[in-house]
Design a protein around this motif. Structure first.
Motif, PDB file in Angstrom:
ATOM      1  N   THR A  35       0.822  -1.207   0.000  1.00 12.44           N
ATOM      2  CA  THR A  35       0.000   0.000   0.000  1.00 12.44           C
ATOM      3  C   THR A  35       0.857   1.257   0.000  1.00 12.44           C
ATOM      4  OG1 THR A  35      -0.160   0.033   2.420  1.00 12.44           O
ATOM      5  CG2 THR A  35      -1.867  -1.176   1.204  1.00 12.44           C
ATOM      6  N   GLU A  36       2.169   1.087   0.132  1.00 16.10           N
ATOM      7  CA  GLU A  36       3.101   2.210   0.111  1.00 16.10           C
ATOM      8  C   GLU A  36       4.010   2.095  -1.109  1.00 16.10           C
ATOM      9  OE1 GLU A  36       3.046   4.774   2.159  1.00 16.10           O
ATOM     10  OE2 GLU A  36       1.353   3.902   3.246  1.00 16.10           O
ATOM     11  N   PRO A  37       4.701   3.170  -1.473  1.00 16.93           N
ATOM     12  CA  PRO A  37       5.665   3.082  -2.576  1.00 16.93           C
ATOM     13  C   PRO A  37       6.747   2.058  -2.246  1.00 16.93           C
ATOM     14  CG  PRO A  37       5.279   5.363  -1.939  1.00 16.93           C
ATOM     15  CD  PRO A  37       4.639   4.521  -0.892  1.00 16.93           C
ATOM     16  N   PRO A  38       7.426   1.526  -3.247  1.00 16.55           N
ATOM     17  CA  PRO A  38       8.453   0.510  -2.982  1.00 16.55           C
ATOM     18  C   PRO A  38       9.680   1.057  -2.269  1.00 16.55           C
ATOM     19  CG  PRO A  38       8.425   1.103  -5.295  1.00 16.55           C
ATOM     20  CD  PRO A  38       7.218   1.740  -4.686  1.00 16.55           C
ATOM     21  N   ALA A  39       9.855   2.380  -2.271  1.00 17.76           N
ATOM     22  CA  ALA A  39      10.981   2.980  -1.549  1.00 17.76           C
ATOM     23  C   ALA A  39      10.616   4.405  -1.159  1.00 17.76           C
ATOM     24  CB  ALA A  39      12.247   2.972  -2.400  1.00 17.76           C
ATOM     25  N   ALA A  49      10.867  14.042   2.349  1.00 22.90           N
ATOM     26  CA  ALA A  49      11.162  12.716   1.810  1.00 22.90           C
ATOM     27  C   ALA A  49      10.581  12.562   0.413  1.00 22.90           C
ATOM     28  CB  ALA A  49      10.599  11.643   2.737  1.00 22.90           C
ATOM     29  N   LEU A  50      11.190  11.667  -0.358  1.00 17.65           N
ATOM     30  CA  LEU A  50      10.725  11.350  -1.706  1.00 17.65           C
ATOM     31  C   LEU A  50      10.067   9.973  -1.712  1.00 17.65           C
ATOM     32  CD1 LEU A  50      13.806  12.424  -3.873  1.00 17.65           C
ATOM     33  CD2 LEU A  50      11.720  13.728  -3.445  1.00 17.65           C
ATOM     34  N   ALA A  51       8.862   9.897  -2.249  1.00 12.41           N
ATOM     35  CA  ALA A  51       8.201   8.613  -2.470  1.00 12.41           C
ATOM     36  C   ALA A  51       8.592   8.128  -3.860  1.00 12.41           C
ATOM     37  CB  ALA A  51       6.689   8.765  -2.364  1.00 12.41           C
ATOM     38  N   VAL A  52       9.345   7.042  -3.932  1.00 13.62           N
ATOM     39  CA  VAL A  52       9.854   6.539  -5.207  1.00 13.62           C
ATOM     40  C   VAL A  52       8.739   5.771  -5.914  1.00 13.62           C
ATOM     41  CG1 VAL A  52      11.558   5.053  -6.312  1.00 13.62           C
ATOM     42  CG2 VAL A  52      12.200   6.439  -4.315  1.00 13.62           C
ATOM     43  N   VAL A  64      -3.058   7.408 -13.095  1.00 14.19           N
ATOM     44  CA  VAL A  64      -1.982   6.871 -12.260  1.00 14.19           C
ATOM     45  C   VAL A  64      -1.155   7.997 -11.651  1.00 14.19           C
ATOM     46  CG1 VAL A  64       0.139   5.504 -12.276  1.00 14.19           C
ATOM     47  CG2 VAL A  64      -1.883   4.690 -13.500  1.00 14.19           C
ATOM     48  N   ILE A  65      -0.803   8.988 -12.462  1.00 17.17           N
ATOM     49  CA  ILE A  65       0.018  10.089 -11.961  1.00 17.17           C
ATOM     50  C   ILE A  65      -0.705  10.829 -10.837  1.00 17.17           C
ATOM     51  CG2 ILE A  65       1.103  12.282 -12.550  1.00 17.17           C
ATOM     52  CD1 ILE A  65       2.537   9.863 -13.703  1.00 17.17           C
ATOM     53  N   ALA A  66      -1.983  11.127 -11.022  1.00 13.51           N
ATOM     54  CA  ALA A  66      -2.743  11.837  -9.991  1.00 13.51           C
ATOM     55  C   ALA A  66      -2.829  11.012  -8.713  1.00 13.51           C
ATOM     56  CB  ALA A  66      -4.138  12.170 -10.500  1.00 13.51           C
ATOM     57  N   SER A  67      -3.065   9.702  -8.852  1.00 12.47           N
ATOM     58  CA  SER A  67      -3.190   8.841  -7.681  1.00 12.47           C
ATOM     59  C   SER A  67      -1.896   8.793  -6.878  1.00 12.47           C
ATOM     60  CB  SER A  67      -3.590   7.432  -8.127  1.00 12.47           C
ATOM     61  OG  SER A  67      -3.570   6.535  -7.038  1.00 12.47           O
ATOM     62  N   ARG A  68      -0.780   8.627  -7.559  1.00  8.34           N
ATOM     63  CA  ARG A  68       0.493   8.499  -6.844  1.00  8.34           C
ATOM     64  C   ARG A  68       0.970   9.835  -6.292  1.00  8.34           C
ATOM     65  NH1 ARG A  68       3.488   3.620 -10.251  1.00  8.34           N
ATOM     66  NH2 ARG A  68       1.666   2.239 -10.146  1.00  8.34           N
ATOM     67  N   LEU A  69       0.658  10.909  -6.993  1.00  8.46           N
ATOM     68  CA  LEU A  69       0.992  12.230  -6.474  1.00  8.46           C
ATOM     69  C   LEU A  69       0.152  12.530  -5.228  1.00  8.46           C
ATOM     70  CD1 LEU A  69       2.806  14.656  -7.116  1.00  8.46           C
ATOM     71  CD2 LEU A  69       0.935  15.600  -8.470  1.00  8.46           C
ATOM     72  N   ARG A  75       1.060  12.039   2.588  1.00  8.66           N
ATOM     73  CA  ARG A  75       2.072  11.681   3.580  1.00  8.66           C
ATOM     74  C   ARG A  75       3.151  12.753   3.722  1.00  8.66           C
ATOM     75  NH1 ARG A  75      -0.823   7.811   2.295  1.00  8.66           N
ATOM     76  NH2 ARG A  75      -0.891   5.745   3.266  1.00  8.66           N
ATOM     77  N   GLU A  76       2.885  13.918   3.136  1.00 10.58           N
ATOM     78  CA  GLU A  76       3.815  15.053   3.180  1.00 10.58           C
ATOM     79  C   GLU A  76       5.162  14.690   2.566  1.00 10.58           C
ATOM     80  OE1 GLU A  76       3.897  16.523   7.189  1.00 10.58           O
ATOM     81  OE2 GLU A  76       1.885  17.381   7.027  1.00 10.58           O
ATOM     82  N   HIS A  77       5.105  13.880   1.508  1.00 21.81           N
ATOM     83  CA  HIS A  77       6.275  13.539   0.711  1.00 21.81           C
ATOM     84  C   HIS A  77       6.188  14.237  -0.638  1.00 21.81           C
ATOM     85  CE1 HIS A  77       6.569   9.398   2.952  1.00 21.81           C
ATOM     86  NE2 HIS A  77       6.945  10.410   3.707  1.00 21.81           N
ATOM     87  N   ARG A  78       7.286  14.180  -1.386  1.00 20.55           N
ATOM     88  CA  ARG A  78       7.267  14.516  -2.798  1.00 20.55           C
ATOM     89  C   ARG A  78       7.305  13.218  -3.585  1.00 20.55           C
ATOM     90  NH1 ARG A  78      11.884  17.228  -4.659  1.00 20.55           N
ATOM     91  NH2 ARG A  78      10.678  18.250  -6.299  1.00 20.55           N
ATOM     92  N   ALA A  79       6.612  13.180  -4.716  1.00 23.14           N
ATOM     93  CA  ALA A  79       6.639  11.988  -5.561  1.00 23.14           C
ATOM     94  C   ALA A  79       7.865  12.039  -6.461  1.00 23.14           C
ATOM     95  CB  ALA A  79       5.375  11.904  -6.403  1.00 23.14           C
ATOM     96  N   CYS A  80       8.605  10.940  -6.483  1.00 20.09           N
ATOM     97  CA  CYS A  80       9.772  10.829  -7.363  1.00 20.09           C
ATOM     98  C   CYS A  80       9.465   9.742  -8.390  1.00 20.09           C
ATOM     99  CB  CYS A  80      11.022  10.477  -6.556  1.00 20.09           C
ATOM    100  SG  CYS A  80      12.513  10.327  -7.555  1.00 20.09           S
ATOM    101  N   PHE A  81       9.038  10.155  -9.573  1.00 19.19           N
ATOM    102  CA  PHE A  81       8.694   9.202 -10.620  1.00 19.19           C
ATOM    103  C   PHE A  81       9.965   8.691 -11.289  1.00 19.19           C
ATOM    104  CE2 PHE A  81       4.988  12.117 -10.397  1.00 19.19           C
ATOM    105  CZ  PHE A  81       4.066  11.193  -9.931  1.00 19.19           C
TER     106      PHE A  81
END
Length: 287
Positions: A35-39, A49-52, A64-69, A75-81
């Motif tokens: 349920t969380e990013p892989p890293a 923090a960056l959500a990978v 997909v982009i909207a959901s992951r962003l 979680r107060e992270h930035r998304a790192c695609f």
């Protein structure tokens, strides 16, 4: 987070990004739940923090982009695609460039991507439309200044006020199917609890016989009964997809600033610009 990526591809993109981020001064952790990013990479010197989030070409969609962003922002992270080809990288940049997560924007009026969700209506069920053309119909959602008069509105949405130019203060939200207008609502906020009469039809599964009932939006009369979704579709009834509205997907911080015609605020774009990053890693040579 769950997605269409194969595990091997997911690990490869994640591991490549993790190695680069480690070299760049990040502490990389690997959550043990899908349920969380892989890293998640946290700067050793402190900071956000960056959500990978690894992406294949098939993942590079507004949905997909909207959901992951949204997941990262929650979680107060930035998304790192993370991608491994130039075309996917360009698609991500295009989707998140001004106007972010929109098909287009002109004079303050937006055209939205259609999302995967359906539109719930009062009394149970979901909005649908009759489409008798061959193949799947094309849906389009856009804001406009017409009609100026009364239109269906959600609770707390006042559709009546007009500005000095005579345009409605609340833009009209129009749904088109293959270029034909099938629904008009008072702005995107009316999507949160839309009145049933805003849509031509709605469908729901009856709790007793489990058949789908299609009822007319204007008066609730049942016009079709089908044994399942496929027969309902064969009869010409198609669910109306919910549009991807950035402030609904990502939160109020990205809501547009309604200003005079031709003038545009940049607060929402700044929030999105600061919420993501992109890493391009080397692709695997399959030769």
């Amino acid at each position: 987070m769950p997605g269409p990526l194969g595990d091997a591809t997911r690990r490869r993109l994640t591991d490549a990004a993790a190695a680069r981020l480690d070299d760049d001064g990040y502490e990389v952790a690997h959550p043990e739940t899908r349920t969380e990013p892989p890293a998640v990479a946290t700067p050793r010197s402190g900071g956000t923090a960056l959500a990978v989030e690894p992406l294949t070409p098939d993942d590079a969609t507004a949905t997909v982009i909207a959901s992951r962003l949204a997941h990262a922002l929650d979680r107060e992270h930035r998304a790192c695609f993370v991608v491994d080809d130039d075309a996917t990288a360009e698609t991500v940049r295009s989707l998140l460039a001004d106007p972010s997560l929109l098909v287009a924007e002109r004079d303050g009026h937006r055209t939205f991507h259609a999302g995967p969700d359906r539109i719930p209506v009062p009394g149970g069920g979901y909005a649908c439309v009759r489409s008798e053309g061959l193949g799947e119909p094309t849906f389009a959602w856009r804001e406009t200044d017409t009609p100026i008069g009364p239109v269906p509105a959600g609770p707390g949405v006042d559709a009546a006020p007009v500005d000095e130019a005579g345009s409605p203060v609340v833009p009209r939200l129009v749904c088109e199917v293959d270029g034909r207008v099938v629904a008009v609502l008072a702005g995107v906020e009316s999507l949160r609890e839309p009145p049933a009469e805003a849509f031509p039809y709605a469908y729901s599964r009856h709790p007793d016989d489990k058949r789908f009932r299609v009822r007319r939006g204007s008066d609730g009369e049942v016009v079709e009964s089908a044994s399942g979704f496929a027969p309902m579709r064969s009869a010409g009834y198609v669910p109306i997809p919910m549009p991807i509205v950035p402030e609904h997907a990502l939160g109020a911080a990205v809501a547009p600033e309604r200003r005079s015609e031709g003038e545009k605020g940049d607060g929402a774009e700044a929030v999105i610009d600061d919420a993501w990053d992109l890493i391009r890693v080397d692709a695997v040579d399959s030769s």
